[in-house]
Design a protein around this motif. Sequence first.
Motif, PDB file in Angstrom:
ATOM      1  N   GLY A  33       0.844  -1.181   0.000  1.00  0.00           N
ATOM      2  CA  GLY A  33       0.000   0.000   0.000  1.00  0.00           C
ATOM      3  C   GLY A  33       0.884   1.238   0.000  1.00  0.00           C
ATOM      4  O   GLY A  33       1.864   1.292   0.757  1.00  0.00           O
ATOM      5  N   ILE A  34       0.559   2.209  -0.833  1.00  0.00           N
ATOM      6  CA  ILE A  34       1.337   3.444  -0.915  1.00  0.00           C
ATOM      7  C   ILE A  34       0.415   4.600  -0.581  1.00  0.00           C
ATOM      8  O   ILE A  34      -0.506   4.916  -1.344  1.00  0.00           O
ATOM      9  N   GLY A  35       0.643   5.218   0.574  1.00  0.00           N
ATOM     10  CA  GLY A  35      -0.156   6.350   1.014  1.00  0.00           C
ATOM     11  C   GLY A  35       0.496   7.647   0.574  1.00  0.00           C
ATOM     12  O   GLY A  35       1.602   7.968   1.004  1.00  0.00           O
ATOM     13  N   LEU A  36      -0.189   8.386  -0.299  1.00  0.00           N
ATOM     14  CA  LEU A  36       0.373   9.606  -0.873  1.00  0.00           C
ATOM     15  C   LEU A  36       0.135  10.787   0.062  1.00  0.00           C
ATOM     16  O   LEU A  36      -1.003  11.121   0.399  1.00  0.00           O
ATOM     17  N   GLY A  37       1.221  11.441   0.456  1.00  0.00           N
ATOM     18  CA  GLY A  37       1.140  12.523   1.419  1.00  0.00           C
ATOM     19  C   GLY A  37       0.336  13.710   0.923  1.00  0.00           C
ATOM     20  O   GLY A  37       0.320  14.023  -0.265  1.00  0.00           O
ATOM     21  N   SER A  38      -0.311  14.390   1.872  1.00  0.00           N
ATOM     22  CA  SER A  38      -1.114  15.579   1.587  1.00  0.00           C
ATOM     23  C   SER A  38      -1.550  16.159   2.922  1.00  0.00           C
ATOM     24  O   SER A  38      -1.088  15.741   3.974  1.00  0.00           O
ATOM     25  N   HIS A  39      -2.506  17.099   2.866  1.00  0.00           N
ATOM     26  CA  HIS A  39      -3.080  17.649   4.091  1.00  0.00           C
ATOM     27  C   HIS A  39      -4.140  16.731   4.683  1.00  0.00           C
ATOM     28  O   HIS A  39      -4.615  16.972   5.789  1.00  0.00           O
ATOM     29  N   ASP A  40      -4.511  15.674   3.966  1.00  0.00           N
ATOM     30  CA  ASP A  40      -5.664  14.839   4.312  1.00  0.00           C
ATOM     31  C   ASP A  40      -5.216  13.607   5.099  1.00  0.00           C
ATOM     32  O   ASP A  40      -4.736  12.634   4.524  1.00  0.00           O
ATOM     33  N   LEU A  41      -5.412  13.640   6.410  1.00  0.00           N
ATOM     34  CA  LEU A  41      -5.024  12.512   7.251  1.00  0.00           C
ATOM     35  C   LEU A  41      -5.887  11.284   6.996  1.00  0.00           C
ATOM     36  O   LEU A  41      -5.524  10.167   7.391  1.00  0.00           O
ATOM     37  N   GLY A  42      -6.999  11.474   6.315  1.00  0.00           N
ATOM     38  CA  GLY A  42      -7.839  10.333   5.963  1.00  0.00           C
ATOM     39  C   GLY A  42      -7.127   9.323   5.072  1.00  0.00           C
ATOM     40  O   GLY A  42      -7.500   8.150   5.049  1.00  0.00           O
ATOM     41  N   VAL A  43      -6.086   9.760   4.345  1.00  0.00           N
ATOM     42  CA  VAL A  43      -5.291   8.823   3.548  1.00  0.00           C
ATOM     43  C   VAL A  43      -4.663   7.775   4.460  1.00  0.00           C
ATOM     44  O   VAL A  43      -4.701   6.572   4.179  1.00  0.00           O
ATOM     45  N   ALA A  44      -4.069   8.235   5.558  1.00  0.00           N
ATOM     46  CA  ALA A  44      -3.447   7.304   6.502  1.00  0.00           C
ATOM     47  C   ALA A  44      -4.494   6.445   7.202  1.00  0.00           C
ATOM     48  O   ALA A  44      -4.261   5.254   7.458  1.00  0.00           O
ATOM     49  N   LEU A 127      -2.551   2.353  -4.452  1.00  0.00           N
ATOM     50  CA  LEU A 127      -2.299   3.770  -4.192  1.00  0.00           C
ATOM     51  C   LEU A 127      -3.477   4.319  -3.403  1.00  0.00           C
ATOM     52  O   LEU A 127      -4.630   4.202  -3.831  1.00  0.00           O
ATOM     53  N   ILE A 128      -3.183   4.915  -2.242  1.00  0.00           N
ATOM     54  CA  ILE A 128      -4.226   5.536  -1.437  1.00  0.00           C
ATOM     55  C   ILE A 128      -4.002   7.038  -1.505  1.00  0.00           C
ATOM     56  O   ILE A 128      -2.933   7.532  -1.134  1.00  0.00           O
ATOM     57  N   SER A 129      -5.006   7.759  -1.998  1.00  0.00           N
ATOM     58  CA  SER A 129      -4.871   9.188  -2.214  1.00  0.00           C
ATOM     59  C   SER A 129      -6.100   9.916  -1.690  1.00  0.00           C
ATOM     60  O   SER A 129      -7.065   9.300  -1.233  1.00  0.00           O
ATOM     61  N   ARG A 130      -6.069  11.238  -1.797  1.00  0.00           N
ATOM     62  CA  ARG A 130      -7.280  12.018  -1.604  1.00  0.00           C
ATOM     63  C   ARG A 130      -8.282  11.629  -2.696  1.00  0.00           C
ATOM     64  O   ARG A 130      -7.878  11.237  -3.795  1.00  0.00           O
ATOM     65  N   PRO A 131      -9.588  11.778  -2.435  1.00  0.00           N
ATOM     66  CA  PRO A 131     -10.566  11.336  -3.435  1.00  0.00           C
ATOM     67  C   PRO A 131     -10.377  11.993  -4.795  1.00  0.00           C
ATOM     68  O   PRO A 131     -10.478  11.315  -5.828  1.00  0.00           O
ATOM     69  N   VAL A 151      -3.939  -0.438  -8.231  1.00  0.00           N
ATOM     70  CA  VAL A 151      -5.288  -0.189  -7.739  1.00  0.00           C
ATOM     71  C   VAL A 151      -5.234   1.170  -7.051  1.00  0.00           C
ATOM     72  O   VAL A 151      -4.367   1.397  -6.204  1.00  0.00           O
ATOM     73  N   CYS A 152      -6.113   2.078  -7.413  1.00  0.00           N
ATOM     74  CA  CYS A 152      -6.090   3.423  -6.832  1.00  0.00           C
ATOM     75  C   CYS A 152      -7.405   3.679  -6.107  1.00  0.00           C
ATOM     76  O   CYS A 152      -8.477   3.592  -6.708  1.00  0.00           O
ATOM     77  N   VAL A 153      -7.317   3.995  -4.810  1.00  0.00           N
ATOM     78  CA  VAL A 153      -8.512   4.124  -3.988  1.00  0.00           C
ATOM     79  C   VAL A 153      -8.369   5.299  -3.029  1.00  0.00           C
ATOM     80  O   VAL A 153      -7.283   5.850  -2.837  1.00  0.00           O
ATOM     81  N   SER A 154      -9.476   5.655  -2.423  1.00  0.00           N
ATOM     82  CA  SER A 154      -9.526   6.705  -1.413  1.00  0.00           C
ATOM     83  C   SER A 154     -10.507   6.303  -0.334  1.00  0.00           C
ATOM     84  O   SER A 154     -11.340   5.419  -0.533  1.00  0.00           O
ATOM     85  N   ARG A 155     -10.407   6.990   0.783  1.00  0.00           N
ATOM     86  CA  ARG A 155     -11.367   6.765   1.854  1.00  0.00           C
ATOM     87  C   ARG A 155     -12.777   7.034   1.322  1.00  0.00           C
ATOM     88  O   ARG A 155     -13.031   8.087   0.742  1.00  0.00           O
ATOM     89  N   PRO A 156     -13.699   6.078   1.467  1.00  0.00           N
ATOM     90  CA  PRO A 156     -14.998   6.192   0.804  1.00  0.00           C
ATOM     91  C   PRO A 156     -15.981   7.088   1.544  1.00  0.00           C
ATOM     92  O   PRO A 156     -16.942   6.622   2.162  1.00  0.00           O
ATOM     93  N   LEU A 157     -15.741   8.397   1.452  1.00  0.00           N
ATOM     94  CA  LEU A 157     -16.647   9.360   2.062  1.00  0.00           C
ATOM     95  C   LEU A 157     -17.457  10.062   0.974  1.00  0.00           C
ATOM     96  O   LEU A 157     -16.911  10.449  -0.053  1.00  0.00           O
ATOM     97  N   LEU A 159     -19.228  13.261  -0.818  1.00  0.00           N
ATOM     98  CA  LEU A 159     -18.662  14.593  -1.012  1.00  0.00           C
ATOM     99  C   LEU A 159     -18.871  15.498   0.189  1.00  0.00           C
ATOM    100  O   LEU A 159     -17.919  16.122   0.685  1.00  0.00           O
ATOM    101  N   ASP A 160     -20.093  15.616   0.677  1.00  0.00           N
ATOM    102  CA  ASP A 160     -20.356  16.549   1.773  1.00  0.00           C
ATOM    103  C   ASP A 160     -19.646  16.127   3.052  1.00  0.00           C
ATOM    104  O   ASP A 160     -19.162  16.986   3.807  1.00  0.00           O
ATOM    105  N   GLU A 161     -19.558  14.824   3.295  1.00  0.00           N
ATOM    106  CA  GLU A 161     -18.831  14.353   4.476  1.00  0.00           C
ATOM    107  C   GLU A 161     -17.337  14.619   4.328  1.00  0.00           C
ATOM    108  O   GLU A 161     -16.654  14.948   5.302  1.00  0.00           O
ATOM    109  N   TYR A 162     -16.827  14.479   3.110  1.00  0.00           N
ATOM    110  CA  TYR A 162     -15.408  14.765   2.894  1.00  0.00           C
ATOM    111  C   TYR A 162     -15.116  16.240   3.150  1.00  0.00           C
ATOM    112  O   TYR A 162     -14.142  16.579   3.833  1.00  0.00           O
ATOM    113  N   ILE A 163     -15.948  17.122   2.624  1.00  0.00           N
ATOM    114  CA  ILE A 163     -15.752  18.554   2.864  1.00  0.00           C
ATOM    115  C   ILE A 163     -15.779  18.842   4.359  1.00  0.00           C
ATOM    116  O   ILE A 163     -14.939  19.592   4.877  1.00  0.00           O
TER     117      ILE A 163
END
Length: 219
Positions: A33-44, A127-131, A151-157, A159-163
């Motif tokens: 699994g490769i977690g791509l860094g960003s401001h979004d801790l939901g990736v981790a 790959l785990i990224s921001r949505p 395989v490229c995925v994101s935390r399944p939130l 749109l409004d919950e992600y915001i």
Amino acid sequence: MSGTVLPDVYRADVEILWDYHDLHHAIRRTDVGIGLGSHDLGVATFAAELYQKGMFPRIVFTGANAPTTIERFPRGEAVHYRDHAVALGVPAAAILVEPEATNTGQNIEFTRRLLADRGIAVRSATLISRPYQQRRAYSTAEKLWPELEIVCVSRPLPLDEYIASIGDVKRVIDMLVGDTQRVMVYPGRGFATPQDMPAEVEAAYRRLVEAGFTTRLVP
């Protein structure tokens, strides 16, 4: 604009871009699994969930800092991601940290180098990224690591919950617009593989640019 409520005037266009960047890849077991860094801790968070479900035996968190993350993650994105995943129950021994990458291309290149230096052979990766980063992350990895099954995925939130989880609706729209532009222009710069873009997606992007969501555009 401030707050976490998506104004109705922008909703249709934001939803078009949001849906475009979701690749809808089926989650399956991969070598890493490769977690791509960003401001979004939901990736981790999502990387930890997938590890605990047995989707991969190790995680690489990759990322230094960007102007948008230096205050939140002063020790670097990948380091804070690792600490968060460990707090969620992932064994520290199952995590590698790549702390130097400052863009998505470097995330891929430096992770590949780290694994090779450790003698870890991988044929597939999640790959785990921001949505809204999925399509760009996939096309970047496809360009720079073409033999890798991705395989490229994101935390399944939704749109409004992600915001709400980010806490800043304008930041999310700006980033979504910026990633859409990168999908359009980066293949021509040799950074990524070309992606199909339906006319309605490009039109939604143009309208949001005209509305002033431009802080994340590249020259």
